[in-house]
Motif scaffolding. Structure first.
Motif, mmCIF file in Angstrom:
data_model
loop_
_atom_site.group_PDB
_atom_site.id
_atom_site.type_symbol
_atom_site.label_atom_id
_atom_site.label_comp_id
_atom_site.label_asym_id
_atom_site.label_seq_id
_atom_site.Cartn_x
_atom_site.Cartn_y
_atom_site.Cartn_z
ATOM 1 N N THR A 95 0.866 -1.173 0.000
ATOM 2 C CA THR A 95 0.000 0.000 0.000
ATOM 3 C C THR A 95 0.900 1.220 0.000
ATOM 4 O O THR A 95 1.962 1.217 0.614
ATOM 5 N N GLU A 96 0.480 2.235 -0.722
ATOM 6 C CA GLU A 96 1.255 3.471 -0.772
ATOM 7 C C GLU A 96 0.303 4.643 -0.630
ATOM 8 O O GLU A 96 -0.617 4.809 -1.419
ATOM 9 N N HIS A 97 0.531 5.446 0.404
ATOM 10 C CA HIS A 97 -0.299 6.616 0.659
ATOM 11 C C HIS A 97 0.303 7.808 -0.052
ATOM 12 O O HIS A 97 1.486 8.081 0.094
ATOM 13 N N ASP A 98 -0.522 8.506 -0.833
ATOM 14 C CA ASP A 98 -0.052 9.747 -1.446
ATOM 15 C C ASP A 98 0.033 10.796 -0.352
ATOM 16 O O ASP A 98 -0.843 10.888 0.507
ATOM 17 N N ASP A 99 1.101 11.603 -0.381
ATOM 18 C CA ASP A 99 1.295 12.629 0.640
ATOM 19 C C ASP A 99 0.351 13.799 0.510
ATOM 20 O O ASP A 99 -0.018 14.415 1.482
ATOM 21 N N GLY A 158 8.504 13.237 -0.253
ATOM 22 C CA GLY A 158 7.557 12.736 0.731
ATOM 23 C C GLY A 158 8.058 11.545 1.524
ATOM 24 O O GLY A 158 7.380 11.065 2.408
ATOM 25 N N VAL A 159 9.233 11.050 1.185
ATOM 26 C CA VAL A 159 9.826 9.911 1.891
ATOM 27 C C VAL A 159 11.174 10.369 2.452
ATOM 28 O O VAL A 159 12.048 10.789 1.703
ATOM 29 N N ALA A 160 11.332 10.289 3.776
ATOM 30 C CA ALA A 160 12.575 10.741 4.407
ATOM 31 C C ALA A 160 13.550 9.590 4.628
ATOM 32 O O ALA A 160 14.761 9.782 4.567
ATOM 33 N N TYR A 161 13.005 8.386 4.898
ATOM 34 C CA TYR A 161 13.856 7.243 5.227
ATOM 35 C C TYR A 161 13.359 6.012 4.479
ATOM 36 O O TYR A 161 12.160 5.823 4.285
ATOM 37 N N GLU A 162 14.307 5.156 4.095
ATOM 38 C CA GLU A 162 13.994 3.877 3.470
ATOM 39 C C GLU A 162 14.634 2.782 4.309
ATOM 40 O O GLU A 162 15.840 2.826 4.573
ATOM 41 N N ASP A 178 8.076 8.702 6.484
ATOM 42 C CA ASP A 178 8.142 10.156 6.347
ATOM 43 C C ASP A 178 9.095 10.728 7.397
ATOM 44 O O ASP A 178 9.723 9.977 8.158
ATOM 45 N N ALA A 179 9.209 12.031 7.464
ATOM 46 C CA ALA A 179 10.158 12.683 8.369
ATOM 47 C C ALA A 179 9.835 12.437 9.839
ATOM 48 O O ALA A 179 10.712 12.526 10.697
ATOM 49 N N PHE A 181 8.756 9.520 10.910
ATOM 50 C CA PHE A 181 8.872 8.064 11.021
ATOM 51 C C PHE A 181 7.523 7.354 10.889
ATOM 52 O O PHE A 181 7.340 6.254 11.374
ATOM 53 N N GLY A 182 6.575 8.010 10.202
ATOM 54 C CA GLY A 182 5.299 7.383 9.871
ATOM 55 C C GLY A 182 5.435 6.592 8.588
ATOM 56 O O GLY A 182 6.236 6.930 7.707
ATOM 57 N N ILE A 183 4.673 5.528 8.459
ATOM 58 C CA ILE A 183 4.732 4.666 7.274
ATOM 59 C C ILE A 183 4.118 5.381 6.071
ATOM 60 O O ILE A 183 2.990 5.835 6.129
ATOM 61 N N VAL A 184 4.881 5.492 4.997
ATOM 62 C CA VAL A 184 4.390 6.041 3.745
ATOM 63 C C VAL A 184 3.993 4.903 2.806
ATOM 64 O O VAL A 184 2.939 4.935 2.180
ATOM 65 N N ALA A 185 4.844 3.877 2.730
ATOM 66 C CA ALA A 185 4.548 2.738 1.842
ATOM 67 C C ALA A 185 5.339 1.525 2.308
ATOM 68 O O ALA A 185 6.398 1.645 2.913
ATOM 69 N N THR A 186 4.776 0.352 2.019
ATOM 70 C CA THR A 186 5.435 -0.917 2.305
ATOM 71 C C THR A 186 5.334 -1.768 1.052
ATOM 72 O O THR A 186 4.247 -1.963 0.527
ATOM 73 N N HIS A 187 6.492 -2.230 0.565
ATOM 74 C CA HIS A 187 6.527 -3.019 -0.666
ATOM 75 C C HIS A 187 7.261 -4.324 -0.422
ATOM 76 O O HIS A 187 8.329 -4.314 0.168
ATOM 77 N N ALA A 188 6.691 -5.411 -0.911
ATOM 78 C CA ALA A 188 7.433 -6.676 -0.905
ATOM 79 C C ALA A 188 8.528 -6.561 -1.946
ATOM 80 O O ALA A 188 8.285 -6.094 -3.062
ATOM 81 N N ASP A 189 9.734 -6.921 -1.590
ATOM 82 C CA ASP A 189 10.878 -6.819 -2.493
ATOM 83 C C ASP A 189 10.969 -8.121 -3.266
ATOM 84 O O ASP A 189 11.375 -9.136 -2.746
ATOM 85 N N ARG A 190 10.525 -8.097 -4.532
ATOM 86 C CA ARG A 190 10.470 -9.321 -5.350
ATOM 87 C C ARG A 190 11.669 -9.429 -6.220
ATOM 88 O O ARG A 190 12.171 -8.600 -6.784
#
Length: 190
Positions: A95-99, A158-162, A178-179, A181-190
């Motif tokens: 899921t990815e939330h638009d900022d 919109g993404v501060a940390y990965e 985000d800055a 430390f809220g979740i912006v997106a979570t992706h399975a790394d395929r």
């Protein structure tokens, strides 16, 4: 001589029209092949809106990453949008939330390799111990029982940390924060 020219026109013109018709038909087929309709659309939309915490599915398409599944754009009641990627069994992949409420800049590439900007990229920034610890904590809250593989600053708008983690099943996940430390997106790394 005029007869030969006339004969070639009789062949070239219909051939050109046939190629044009095939191109238009192929384009329409490709565009409609991604659309999901009927009960299949309803099931994917319901799964995505449930994963997003409510709202309304705006767009339901087949996944375009070569995998079986669906990409669903959900509009939340507060006007924000959530992009939900589902597998073929309607399980959430990411899921990815638009900022913001304006998608005009979503596909813009802000990376500059032409030295026109002397400032270093955000992802070149060294994280403090406090930032690293907070990012790891947020990622492990999102994926409990996982092991942190990497934490770095991001240059994505919109993404501060990965944060990259490996869960108990060995699956790797990319978690964007985000800055605050809220979740912006979570992706399975395929």
């Amino acid at each position: 001589m005029k007869i030969a020219r006339l004969r070639s026109k009789k062949v070239v013109i219909p051939a050109t029209l046939a190629v044009a018709a095939l191109a238009v038909g192929g384009t329409v087929w490709v565009a409609s092949a991604d659309e999901v309709r009927g009960d299949e659309r309803t099931r994917a939309a319901d799964a995505a809106t449930s994963a997003a915490g409510g709202g309304r599915a705006l767009d339901v398409e087949r996944a375009d990453d070569g995998e079986d599944g669906y990409e669903v754009e959900v509009l939340l009641e507060d006007g924000r949008e959530v992009d939900v990627l589902l597998d073929e069994d309607l399980e959430v992949v990411s899921t990815e939330h638009d900022d913001d409420r304006d998608d005009r800049d979503d596909d813009r590439d802000d990376d500059r390799d032409d030295d026109s900007d002397e400032r270093p990229d955000a992802d070149d920034r060294v994280l403090s111990d406090a930032e690293r610890t907070a990012a790891e904590k947020a990622a492990l809250t999102e994926k409990p029982g996982s092991t942190v593989i990497d934490v770095e600053a991001s240059d994505v708008r919109g993404v501060a940390y990965e944060v990259e983690v490996r869960d108990a099943d060995g699956l790797e996940w990319d978690i964007e924060l985000d800055a605050d430390f809220g979740i912006v997106a979570t992706h399975a790394d395929r």
